[in-house]
Design a protein around this motif. Structure first.
Motif, PDB file in Angstrom:
ATOM      1  N   ALA A 149     -18.512   9.664 -31.736  1.00  0.00           N
ATOM      2  CA  ALA A 149     -17.701  10.890 -31.363  1.00  0.00           C
ATOM      3  C   ALA A 149     -17.201  11.157 -30.431  1.00  0.00           C
ATOM      4  O   ALA A 149     -16.037  10.961 -29.685  1.00  0.00           O
ATOM      5  CB  ALA A 149     -17.702  12.343 -32.275  1.00  0.00           C
ATOM      6  N   ALA A 150     -18.102  11.373 -28.542  1.00  0.00           N
ATOM      7  CA  ALA A 150     -18.578  11.467 -27.699  1.00  0.00           C
ATOM      8  C   ALA A 150     -17.430  10.658 -26.724  1.00  0.00           C
ATOM      9  O   ALA A 150     -16.843  10.356 -26.340  1.00  0.00           O
ATOM     10  CB  ALA A 150     -19.745  12.111 -27.010  1.00  0.00           C
ATOM     11  N   ALA A 151     -18.288   9.146 -27.240  1.00  0.00           N
ATOM     12  CA  ALA A 151     -17.120   8.434 -26.834  1.00  0.00           C
ATOM     13  C   ALA A 151     -16.406   8.015 -26.900  1.00  0.00           C
ATOM     14  O   ALA A 151     -15.414   7.831 -25.673  1.00  0.00           O
ATOM     15  CB  ALA A 151     -18.669   7.080 -26.868  1.00  0.00           C
ATOM     16  N   ILE A 152     -15.781   7.933 -27.691  1.00  0.00           N
ATOM     17  CA  ILE A 152     -14.022   7.785 -28.199  1.00  0.00           C
ATOM     18  C   ILE A 152     -13.437   8.941 -27.591  1.00  0.00           C
ATOM     19  O   ILE A 152     -12.488   8.833 -26.889  1.00  0.00           O
ATOM     20  CB  ILE A 152     -13.989   7.929 -29.915  1.00  0.00           C
ATOM     21  N   ALA A 153     -13.720  10.465 -27.221  1.00  0.00           N
ATOM     22  CA  ALA A 153     -13.030  11.373 -26.797  1.00  0.00           C
ATOM     23  C   ALA A 153     -13.453  11.062 -25.078  1.00  0.00           C
ATOM     24  O   ALA A 153     -12.333  11.038 -24.053  1.00  0.00           O
ATOM     25  CB  ALA A 153     -13.643  12.629 -27.141  1.00  0.00           C
ATOM     26  N   ALA A 154     -14.824  10.265 -24.704  1.00  0.00           N
ATOM     27  CA  ALA A 154     -14.678   9.979 -23.060  1.00  0.00           C
ATOM     28  C   ALA A 154     -14.031   8.617 -22.630  1.00  0.00           C
ATOM     29  O   ALA A 154     -13.081   8.790 -21.694  1.00  0.00           O
ATOM     30  CB  ALA A 154     -16.190   9.786 -22.789  1.00  0.00           C
ATOM     31  N   PHE A 155     -13.815   7.625 -23.635  1.00  0.00           N
ATOM     32  CA  PHE A 155     -12.972   6.459 -23.054  1.00  0.00           C
ATOM     33  C   PHE A 155     -11.758   6.606 -23.833  1.00  0.00           C
ATOM     34  O   PHE A 155     -11.459   5.716 -23.766  1.00  0.00           O
ATOM     35  CB  PHE A 155     -13.842   5.373 -23.837  1.00  0.00           C
ATOM     36  N   GLY A 156     -11.259   7.420 -24.349  1.00  0.00           N
ATOM     37  CA  GLY A 156      -9.743   8.083 -25.160  1.00  0.00           C
ATOM     38  C   GLY A 156      -9.073   8.050 -23.792  1.00  0.00           C
ATOM     39  O   GLY A 156      -9.748   8.609 -23.009  1.00  0.00           O
ATOM     40  N   GLY A 157      -8.033   8.871 -23.778  1.00  0.00           N
ATOM     41  CA  GLY A 157      -6.861   8.863 -22.955  1.00  0.00           C
ATOM     42  C   GLY A 157      -7.086  10.172 -22.277  1.00  0.00           C
ATOM     43  O   GLY A 157      -7.075  10.683 -21.525  1.00  0.00           O
ATOM     44  N   HIS A 187     -10.100  11.639 -21.074  1.00  0.00           N
ATOM     45  CA  HIS A 187     -11.092  11.030 -20.152  1.00  0.00           C
ATOM     46  C   HIS A 187     -12.067  12.406 -20.126  1.00  0.00           C
ATOM     47  O   HIS A 187     -12.610  12.743 -19.104  1.00  0.00           O
ATOM     48  CB  HIS A 187     -10.865  10.596 -19.064  1.00  0.00           C
ATOM     49  N   ASP A 188     -12.223  12.863 -21.361  1.00  0.00           N
ATOM     50  CA  ASP A 188     -13.215  14.526 -21.494  1.00  0.00           C
ATOM     51  C   ASP A 188     -15.028  14.234 -22.183  1.00  0.00           C
ATOM     52  O   ASP A 188     -14.837  13.863 -22.851  1.00  0.00           O
ATOM     53  CB  ASP A 188     -12.583  14.509 -22.313  1.00  0.00           C
ATOM     54  N   LEU A 189     -15.448  14.557 -20.740  1.00  0.00           N
ATOM     55  CA  LEU A 189     -16.596  14.020 -21.222  1.00  0.00           C
ATOM     56  C   LEU A 189     -17.417  15.529 -21.663  1.00  0.00           C
ATOM     57  O   LEU A 189     -18.875  15.756 -21.688  1.00  0.00           O
ATOM     58  CB  LEU A 189     -17.342  14.312 -19.733  1.00  0.00           C
ATOM     59  N   ARG A 190     -17.059  17.036 -22.424  1.00  0.00           N
ATOM     60  CA  ARG A 190     -18.012  17.361 -22.957  1.00  0.00           C
ATOM     61  C   ARG A 190     -18.698  17.522 -24.101  1.00  0.00           C
ATOM     62  O   ARG A 190     -19.208  17.722 -24.283  1.00  0.00           O
ATOM     63  CB  ARG A 190     -16.660  19.186 -22.840  1.00  0.00           C
ATOM     64  N   MET A 191     -17.611  16.240 -24.778  1.00  0.00           N
ATOM     65  CA  MET A 191     -18.665  16.388 -26.227  1.00  0.00           C
ATOM     66  C   MET A 191     -19.672  15.252 -26.123  1.00  0.00           C
ATOM     67  O   MET A 191     -20.124  15.880 -27.025  1.00  0.00           O
ATOM     68  CB  MET A 191     -17.324  15.640 -27.123  1.00  0.00           C
ATOM     69  N   LEU A 192     -19.471  15.112 -25.126  1.00  0.00           N
ATOM     70  CA  LEU A 192     -20.985  13.938 -24.923  1.00  0.00           C
ATOM     71  C   LEU A 192     -21.882  15.285 -24.493  1.00  0.00           C
ATOM     72  O   LEU A 192     -23.264  14.772 -24.842  1.00  0.00           O
ATOM     73  CB  LEU A 192     -20.526  12.803 -23.231  1.00  0.00           C
ATOM     74  N   TRP A 193     -22.005  16.058 -23.565  1.00  0.00           N
ATOM     75  CA  TRP A 193     -22.852  16.512 -23.245  1.00  0.00           C
ATOM     76  C   TRP A 193     -23.217  17.688 -24.255  1.00  0.00           C
ATOM     77  O   TRP A 193     -24.207  18.327 -24.692  1.00  0.00           O
ATOM     78  CB  TRP A 193     -22.240  17.595 -22.277  1.00  0.00           C
ATOM     79  N   MET A 194     -22.325  18.129 -25.172  1.00  0.00           N
ATOM     80  CA  MET A 194     -22.947  18.644 -26.078  1.00  0.00           C
ATOM     81  C   MET A 194     -23.289  18.054 -27.470  1.00  0.00           C
ATOM     82  O   MET A 194     -24.193  17.987 -27.888  1.00  0.00           O
ATOM     83  CB  MET A 194     -21.322  19.151 -26.650  1.00  0.00           C
ATOM     84  N   ALA A 195     -23.102  16.698 -27.260  1.00  0.00           N
ATOM     85  CA  ALA A 195     -23.585  15.737 -28.728  1.00  0.00           C
ATOM     86  C   ALA A 195     -25.617  15.606 -28.005  1.00  0.00           C
ATOM     87  O   ALA A 195     -26.153  15.596 -28.018  1.00  0.00           O
ATOM     88  CB  ALA A 195     -23.405  14.667 -28.742  1.00  0.00           C
TER      89      ALA A 195
END
Length: 117
Positions: free
Chosen positions: A16-24, A26-34
């Protein structure tokens, strides 16, 4: 089967974090949360391994949600419902991954053959 579910639940927050990070966005917050919620689930499990499984899982969910929410706030997230909802979902999957990884044990004390997960 449990091992497969454990792996899938553990990597789900990162997918889910990768989808948010590589999507339109480019949000890395969810990666840090994960990352944080997975570490919290692992640490809580290690520290509470001798306690009852449901207590350990509930503690992991609570602490994981709080930690992921704090990370989201520090990273600039503003919507309270969105922060809590995403943190809770990430914590559920991280906790389930840890919980499913632990083999079932038969407890000979107490009431018969109670299983601890």
């Amino acid at each position: 089967m449990r091992r497969t579910l454990s792996v899938l639940c553990t990597i789900a927050p990162f997918v889910a974090a990768a989808i948010a990070a590589f999507g339109g966005r480019h949000d890395l917050r969810m990666l840090w949360m994960a990352i944080v919620v997975t570490l919290v689930a692992q640490v809580v499990h290690a520290l509470t391994a001798r306690l009852r499984g449901t207590f350990s899982a509930a503690l992991s969910l609570m602490l994981g949600t709080i930690a992921a929410s704090a990370i989201a706030l520090m990273a600039g997230a503003r919507a309270p419902f969105g922060i809590i909802a995403v943190a809770l979902v990430l914590a559920v999957f991280a906790t389930a991954g840890v919980w499913l990884r632990v083999p079932r044990t038969t407890d000979s004390g107490g009431r018969g053959s109670a299983q601890r997960i």
